[in-house]
Motif scaffolding. Structure first.
Motif, PDB file in Angstrom:
ATOM      1  N   ALA A   1       0.171   6.066  75.365  1.00 11.85           N
ATOM      2  CA  ALA A   1       0.147   7.328  75.980  1.00 11.85           C
ATOM      3  C   ALA A   1       1.397   7.538  76.985  1.00 11.85           C
ATOM      4  O   ALA A   1       1.930   8.506  76.528  1.00 11.85           O
ATOM      5  CB  ALA A   1      -1.025   7.203  76.968  1.00 11.85           C
TER       6      ALA A   1
ATOM      7  N   SER B   1       4.769  10.448  76.384  1.00  7.70           N
ATOM      8  CA  SER B   1       4.784  11.410  77.423  1.00  7.70           C
ATOM      9  C   SER B   1       5.757  12.729  77.090  1.00  7.70           C
ATOM     10  O   SER B   1       5.631  13.748  77.584  1.00  7.70           O
ATOM     11  CB  SER B   1       5.240  10.758  78.659  1.00  7.70           C
ATOM     12  OG  SER B   1       5.163  11.859  79.722  1.00  7.70           O
TER      13      SER B   1
ATOM     14  N   THR C   1       6.469  14.060  74.269  1.00  2.64           N
ATOM     15  CA  THR C   1       5.967  15.124  73.583  1.00  2.64           C
ATOM     16  C   THR C   1       4.689  15.631  74.022  1.00  2.64           C
ATOM     17  O   THR C   1       4.163  17.000  73.762  1.00  2.64           O
ATOM     18  CB  THR C   1       5.371  14.453  72.101  1.00  2.64           C
ATOM     19  OG1 THR C   1       4.533  13.273  72.667  1.00  2.64           O
ATOM     20  CG2 THR C   1       6.694  13.989  71.335  1.00  2.64           C
ATOM     21  N   ILE C   2       3.832  15.132  74.769  1.00  2.00           N
ATOM     22  CA  ILE C   2       2.472  15.462  75.597  1.00  2.00           C
ATOM     23  C   ILE C   2       3.165  16.301  76.805  1.00  2.00           C
ATOM     24  O   ILE C   2       2.316  17.373  77.073  1.00  2.00           O
ATOM     25  CB  ILE C   2       1.432  14.228  75.750  1.00  2.00           C
ATOM     26  CG1 ILE C   2       1.328  13.640  74.565  1.00  2.00           C
ATOM     27  CG2 ILE C   2       0.339  14.908  76.506  1.00  2.00           C
ATOM     28  CD1 ILE C   2       0.379  12.469  74.654  1.00  2.00           C
ATOM     29  N   ASN C   3       3.874  15.920  77.663  1.00  2.00           N
ATOM     30  CA  ASN C   3       3.949  16.437  78.922  1.00  2.00           C
ATOM     31  C   ASN C   3       5.253  17.120  79.277  1.00  2.00           C
ATOM     32  O   ASN C   3       5.583  17.640  80.185  1.00  2.00           O
ATOM     33  CB  ASN C   3       3.737  15.267  79.950  1.00  2.00           C
ATOM     34  CG  ASN C   3       2.297  14.812  79.899  1.00  2.00           C
ATOM     35  OD1 ASN C   3       1.395  15.369  79.699  1.00  2.00           O
ATOM     36  ND2 ASN C   3       2.454  13.472  80.098  1.00  2.00           N
TER      37      ASN C   3
ATOM     38  N   GLN D   1       2.482   6.187  65.859  1.00  2.00           N
ATOM     39  CA  GLN D   1       2.661   7.581  66.446  1.00  2.00           C
ATOM     40  C   GLN D   1       4.197   7.928  67.172  1.00  2.00           C
ATOM     41  O   GLN D   1       4.321   9.008  67.739  1.00  2.00           O
ATOM     42  CB  GLN D   1       1.693   7.826  67.892  1.00  2.00           C
ATOM     43  CG  GLN D   1       0.326   7.870  67.161  1.00  2.00           C
ATOM     44  CD  GLN D   1      -0.633   7.875  68.417  1.00  2.00           C
ATOM     45  OE1 GLN D   1      -1.201   9.183  68.903  1.00  2.00           O
ATOM     46  NE2 GLN D   1      -1.063   6.776  69.236  1.00  2.00           N
TER      47      GLN D   1
END
Length: 296
Positions: free
Chosen positions: A26, A30, A32-34, A62
């Protein structure tokens, strides 16, 4: 709570390796997500990689970016008991796409690797980095690492003792067994002219480059000074298959030493002797390699 700070953030998970790799996945995604990249570093005992292996594989699938510092490793943590010893983790590091395995023998090599790793985490074609480390106290080099040596460390290996042209024997090693191989080379140097000592800093990068470039690879160039029929001995505190492929680079006979069982608790010299990765075992392997060469 994550607060932006140059000090970073420490998160303690305890005995929860699968959760650690899920967290590293996770945090490592970060960017790509945040929309903001983090540089996560996860630490755990090397043998316990297997406890969270499924989550580690999925994190790499991933394209999560993180540094995995796994220490202590191998049977070198001998006094802590058999249950904490690792064997096959170098092969996991070599086989897992998206994860680069490195195993320094000396602290200055680790400095080079960490500097490279933080850049590798941020490159478009980069990935995660696995550092297989040891807590064994060893004598360190007093040297300045120039750009040539730095590049060699990152390519996967360099000659700690340069072989003479046409040398009939060389020893290759990784990691914590450095004192044993150095003692063996010192003993052999009295009888074997021009023996070389190859420090393999990343069997993963060295092997991948050989697979890609063959005769033009860094491994082939490293072994080129040796006689075509030179004997090789490889040794590490891990599965012997990690370095056994070096014999295929130029078709040379190799004696591959390593660890293929665990569970005994002892001090390091006794356990190394039991697993046949001590100086005496290296000398025996060198003798076998030289005899085989003489017989053709």
């Amino acid at each position: 709570t994550w607060e932006y700070s140059p000090k970073g953030q420490h998160i303690e998970l305890g005995i929860a390796e699968n959760n650690l790799f899920i967290l590293l996945s996770a945090l490592g995604l970060s960017h790509t997500i945040n929309g903001a990249r983090l540089l996560p570093i996860g630490t755990l005992y090397d043998p316990f990689i297997a406890r969270g292996l499924d989550a580690l594989i999925y994190a790499c699938y991933q394209d999560a970016r993180f540094i995995l510092a796994a220490t202590p490793s191998g049977i070198t943590l001998a006094p802590e008991g058999g249950a904490h010893q690792s064997i096959g983790t170098p092969l996991i590091g070599m086989a897992q796409p998206g994860l680069t395995y490195m195993e320094p023998a000396f602290a200055d090599e680790l400095e080079v690797m960490l500097r490279w790793a933080f850049g590798h985490l941020q490159e478009p074609e980069g990935g995660a980095v696995y550092l297989r480390l040891s807590t064994r106290a060893m004598a360190q080099h007093e040297r300045a690492i120039d750009p040539v040596l730095e590049q060699a460390i990152l390519l996967g290996g360099y000659w700690l003792v340069e072989p003479a042209p046409g040398a009939e024997l060389a020893i290759a090693f990784s990691g914590a067994v450095a004192p044993e191989v150095q003692a063996a080379v010192a003993a052999l140097a009295e009888e074997v002219t021009g023996i070389g000592l190859l420090n393999v800093t990343s069997a993963d990068r060295l092997f991948a480059d050989w697979r890609a470039q063959g005769p033009e690879s860094w491994a082939a160039r490293l072994l080129a000074p040796l006689a075509p029929d030179a004997g090789l001995v490889s040794v590490l505190d891990g599965h012997p298959a990690t370095l056994a492929w070096l014999g295929s680079v130029r078709g040379q006979r190799i004696e591959a030493l390593g660890v293929d069982r665990f569970g005994q608790s002892a001090d390091i010299p006794d356990l190394y002797a039991l697993s046949r990765i001590d100086t005496e075992a290296i000398l025996d392997a060198a003798a076998r390699a030289l005899v085989a060469r003489a017989r053709g």
